[in-house]
Design a protein around this motif. Structure first.
Motif, PDB file in Angstrom:
ATOM      1  N   LEU A   1     -15.841 -42.589  56.133  1.00 57.04           N
ATOM      2  CA  LEU A   1     -14.619 -41.930  56.576  1.00 57.04           C
ATOM      3  C   LEU A   1     -14.888 -40.770  57.547  1.00 57.04           C
ATOM      4  CD1 LEU A   1     -11.410 -41.733  54.915  1.00 57.04           C
ATOM      5  CD2 LEU A   1     -12.302 -39.462  55.327  1.00 57.04           C
ATOM      6  N   PHE A   2     -15.929 -39.989  57.255  1.00 56.06           N
ATOM      7  CA  PHE A   2     -16.222 -38.830  58.127  1.00 56.06           C
ATOM      8  C   PHE A   2     -16.720 -39.300  59.501  1.00 56.06           C
ATOM      9  CE2 PHE A   2     -17.394 -37.393  53.699  1.00 56.06           C
ATOM     10  CZ  PHE A   2     -16.194 -36.737  53.464  1.00 56.06           C
ATOM     11  N   THR A   3     -17.455 -40.407  59.478  1.00 53.87           N
ATOM     12  CA  THR A   3     -17.954 -40.965  60.739  1.00 53.87           C
ATOM     13  C   THR A   3     -16.765 -41.458  61.577  1.00 53.87           C
ATOM     14  OG1 THR A   3     -19.968 -41.612  59.601  1.00 53.87           O
ATOM     15  CG2 THR A   3     -19.548 -42.677  61.723  1.00 53.87           C
ATOM     16  N   HIS A   4     -15.827 -42.129  60.907  1.00 53.09           N
ATOM     17  CA  HIS A   4     -14.641 -42.629  61.638  1.00 53.09           C
ATOM     18  C   HIS A   4     -13.831 -41.471  62.225  1.00 53.09           C
ATOM     19  CE1 HIS A   4     -15.449 -46.674  60.511  1.00 53.09           C
ATOM     20  NE2 HIS A   4     -15.212 -46.496  59.228  1.00 53.09           N
ATOM     21  N   ILE A   5     -13.676 -40.404  61.436  1.00 52.33           N
ATOM     22  CA  ILE A   5     -12.913 -39.259  61.956  1.00 52.33           C
ATOM     23  C   ILE A   5     -13.638 -38.681  63.173  1.00 52.33           C
ATOM     24  CG2 ILE A   5     -12.213 -36.869  61.450  1.00 52.33           C
ATOM     25  CD1 ILE A   5     -11.460 -37.787  58.648  1.00 52.33           C
ATOM     26  N   HIS A   6     -14.941 -38.520  63.040  1.00 55.57           N
ATOM     27  CA  HIS A   6     -15.736 -37.968  64.162  1.00 55.57           C
ATOM     28  C   HIS A   6     -15.576 -38.841  65.406  1.00 55.57           C
ATOM     29  CE1 HIS A   6     -19.211 -35.937  66.052  1.00 55.57           C
ATOM     30  NE2 HIS A   6     -19.467 -37.133  66.553  1.00 55.57           N
ATOM     31  N   ASN A   7     -15.528 -40.172  65.178  1.00 56.81           N
ATOM     32  CA  ASN A   7     -15.465 -41.092  66.320  1.00 56.81           C
ATOM     33  C   ASN A   7     -14.045 -41.331  66.836  1.00 56.81           C
ATOM     34  OD1 ASN A   7     -18.215 -41.312  66.337  1.00 56.81           O
ATOM     35  ND2 ASN A   7     -18.259 -43.153  65.062  1.00 56.81           N
ATOM     36  N   GLY A   8     -13.081 -40.570  66.319  1.00 56.94           N
ATOM     37  CA  GLY A   8     -11.751 -40.615  66.936  1.00 56.94           C
ATOM     38  C   GLY A   8     -10.639 -41.235  66.108  1.00 56.94           C
ATOM     39  N   SER A   9     -10.966 -41.746  64.913  1.00 57.72           N
ATOM     40  CA  SER A   9      -9.887 -42.254  64.046  1.00 57.72           C
ATOM     41  C   SER A   9      -9.347 -41.072  63.250  1.00 57.72           C
ATOM     42  CB  SER A   9     -10.413 -43.337  63.098  1.00 57.72           C
ATOM     43  OG  SER A   9     -10.898 -44.421  63.834  1.00 57.72           O
ATOM     44  N   THR A  10      -8.455 -40.313  63.853  1.00 56.82           N
ATOM     45  CA  THR A  10      -8.075 -39.016  63.275  1.00 56.82           C
ATOM     46  C   THR A  10      -6.682 -39.015  62.642  1.00 56.82           C
ATOM     47  OG1 THR A  10      -7.283 -38.309  65.416  1.00 56.82           O
ATOM     48  CG2 THR A  10      -9.559 -37.726  64.861  1.00 56.82           C
ATOM     49  N   THR A  11      -6.072 -40.195  62.544  1.00 55.03           N
ATOM     50  CA  THR A  11      -4.803 -40.258  61.806  1.00 55.03           C
ATOM     51  C   THR A  11      -4.992 -41.231  60.650  1.00 55.03           C
ATOM     52  OG1 THR A  11      -3.955 -42.153  63.043  1.00 55.03           O
ATOM     53  CG2 THR A  11      -3.488 -39.961  63.959  1.00 55.03           C
ATOM     54  N   GLU A  12      -4.097 -41.165  59.677  1.00 46.88           N
ATOM     55  CA  GLU A  12      -4.241 -42.068  58.528  1.00 46.88           C
ATOM     56  C   GLU A  12      -4.064 -43.528  58.972  1.00 46.88           C
ATOM     57  OE1 GLU A  12      -3.061 -40.098  54.550  1.00 46.88           O
ATOM     58  OE2 GLU A  12      -1.918 -39.024  56.074  1.00 46.88           O
ATOM     59  N   GLU A  13      -3.181 -43.760  59.935  1.00 45.32           N
ATOM     60  CA  GLU A  13      -2.995 -45.141  60.443  1.00 45.32           C
ATOM     61  C   GLU A  13      -4.314 -45.650  61.019  1.00 45.32           C
ATOM     62  OE1 GLU A  13      -0.835 -42.581  61.240  1.00 45.32           O
ATOM     63  OE2 GLU A  13       0.409 -43.284  59.596  1.00 45.32           O
ATOM     64  N   GLU A  14      -4.962 -44.808  61.819  1.00 40.50           N
ATOM     65  CA  GLU A  14      -6.239 -45.230  62.429  1.00 40.50           C
ATOM     66  C   GLU A  14      -7.326 -45.410  61.361  1.00 40.50           C
ATOM     67  OE1 GLU A  14      -5.598 -43.140  66.817  1.00 40.50           O
ATOM     68  OE2 GLU A  14      -6.418 -41.968  65.171  1.00 40.50           O
ATOM     69  N   LEU A  15      -7.274 -44.593  60.321  1.00 40.45           N
ATOM     70  CA  LEU A  15      -8.276 -44.722  59.257  1.00 40.45           C
ATOM     71  C   LEU A  15      -8.071 -45.993  58.434  1.00 40.45           C
ATOM     72  CD1 LEU A  15      -8.639 -41.002  58.113  1.00 40.45           C
ATOM     73  CD2 LEU A  15     -10.396 -42.427  59.191  1.00 40.45           C
ATOM     74  N   ILE A  16      -6.821 -46.431  58.314  1.00 44.79           N
ATOM     75  CA  ILE A  16      -6.548 -47.700  57.612  1.00 44.79           C
ATOM     76  C   ILE A  16      -7.252 -48.831  58.370  1.00 44.79           C
ATOM     77  CG2 ILE A  16      -4.740 -49.383  57.032  1.00 44.79           C
ATOM     78  CD1 ILE A  16      -2.849 -46.879  56.713  1.00 44.79           C
ATOM     79  N   THR A  17      -7.120 -48.852  59.669  1.00 46.00           N
ATOM     80  CA  THR A  17      -7.765 -49.879  60.494  1.00 46.00           C
ATOM     81  C   THR A  17      -9.283 -49.754  60.419  1.00 46.00           C
ATOM     82  OG1 THR A  17      -5.908 -49.691  61.994  1.00 46.00           O
ATOM     83  CG2 THR A  17      -7.837 -50.856  62.838  1.00 46.00           C
TER      84      THR A  17
END
Ligand SMILES: C[S@@+](CC[C@H](N)C(=O)[O-])C[C@H]1O[C@@H](n2cnc3c(N)ncnc32)[C@H](O)[C@@H]1O
Length: 335
Positions: A34-50
């Motif tokens: 999850l932290f890697t995804h946030i760092h790489n630009g998935s910064t909303t919950e919708e983007e984190l679901i994907t």
């Protein structure tokens, strides 16, 4: 009734009773990167679901918990950002990634919850988990710990001037982090890493990778017995203090003293307790970890460590914070 007595309630006790939930959430966040995804630009919950392929409800639960744990925060524009330490150490693929170390003790979790049973069975050997070490498990161990070891070693060479020293003996040197970093920093220095025979196979790989094979060698040995190679003019022993009891550590310090030339220095870096044993918590827990790992080791106080040095014959003994609330460093000189 005093004001403080009125306020006594179960809040703190309940938090301790469920403290394990934080570790579990942290592990899950690392599992799904999850932290890697946030760092790489998935910064909303919708983007984190994907990015994570989790259900919306689970992303919401994770994000809620991690916000409360201050692992992530909301930025002004409503996107999620990692806390500074999370972003520095928990983004996969970056040089300082320490996720493997964070996960290193996860397999021990069931044993922590069998603690009472382990205590009642009075199990434990002198070397504990190190009795069963193989080359393969040693390599895995240092893959997880070396990122932390090299970080601490960089701090060591910033703190301790070894420019006048010629030979460093690194007891329980593991990946060789301290030796490698020290010879890279101090041009006249050579180093010997002494660690258990399966470990030095891994150590040699780190030495070769760093290209310092002409200045760092290894000795496969158990530091709880036998004399140490010498003479040397500096000794370091880092991050293995709670593995052993006072008698063993005192013996190691005494043999290090004998291996040193007159005027030489020894540094013992480890998780140490305040003298009344009321903290730091992390130092206390590393002592308990030895029950889980099956050794007879325990946490040591700063005063005890100073005592091991004094009994060995060291002078000018000094103890100071090395990593706040985590590691202290004791130094002494051989007269
Ligand atoms: C947590 S690691 C620390 C490694 C290194 N000093 C560092 O700080 O990066 C502990 C090391 O102590 C070594 N060790 C533990 N008991 C030992 C013993 N009896 N003899 C030699 N090495 C030992 C382990 O094999 C391991 O490499």
């Amino acid at each position: 009734m005093t004001e403080s007595a009125e306020r006594i309630d179960t809040t703190r006790l309940q938090a301790v009773a469920r403290a394990y939930t934080q570790s579990a959430v942290f592990y899950a966040a690392l599992d799904v990167e999850l932290f890697t995804h946030i760092h790489n630009g998935s910064t909303t919950e919708e983007e984190l679901i994907t990015a994570t392929t989790l259900r919306q409800i689970d992303v919401e639960r994770l994000v809620t918990c991690l916000l409360s744990m201050e692992m992530i925060t909301w930025s002004d524009d409503g996107s999620l950002v990692n806390a500074p330490d999370v972003d520095k150490f928990l983004v996969k693929g970056t040089r300082r990634y320490a996720g493997e170390w964070m996960m290193f003790t996860r397999p021990d979790v069931p044993k922590w919850f069998r603690m009472t049973e382990l205590m009642l069975s009075q199990h434990g050997t002198r070397l504990g988990m190190y009795d069963e070490l193989t080359v393969e498990s040693a390599k895995k161990y240092h893959q997880a710990t070396s990122s932390i070891g090299f970080g601490a070693a960089r701090r060591f060479v910033r703190t301790v001037d070894l420019s006048e020293r010629r030979h460093l003996l690194d007891l329980g040197g593991g990946s060789g982090a301290y030796s490698i970093t020290a010879v890279e920093t101090f041009e006249n220095l050579r180093a010997t890493v002494l660690d258990l025979p399966p470990v030095v196979v891994a150590t040699q790989e780190y030495i070769a990778d760093a290209g310092v094979g002409d200045r760092v060698d290894t000795v496969g040995a158990d530091f709880t017995q036998g004399e140490f190679p010498g003479p040397v003019d500096a000794v370091v022993m880092a991050s293995n203090l709670p593995i052993y009891d006072g008698q063993v550590i005192a013996g190691v310090v005494a043999r290090a003293f004998r291996a040193l030339e007159s005027g030489g220095e020894m540094h013992l870096i480890g998780e140490m307790l305040d003298d009344d044993r009321s903290g730091p918590l992390d130092s206390a827990m590393w002592g308990m970890n030895e029950l889980i790992c099956g050794s007879l080791g325990r946490s040591h106080t700063r005063a005890e460590v100073v005592g091991y040095f004094a009994d060995a014959g060291f002078v000018d003994i000094d103890i100071s914070e090395f990593v706040p609330d985590t590691l202290a460093r004791c130094v002494g000189t051989k007269p």
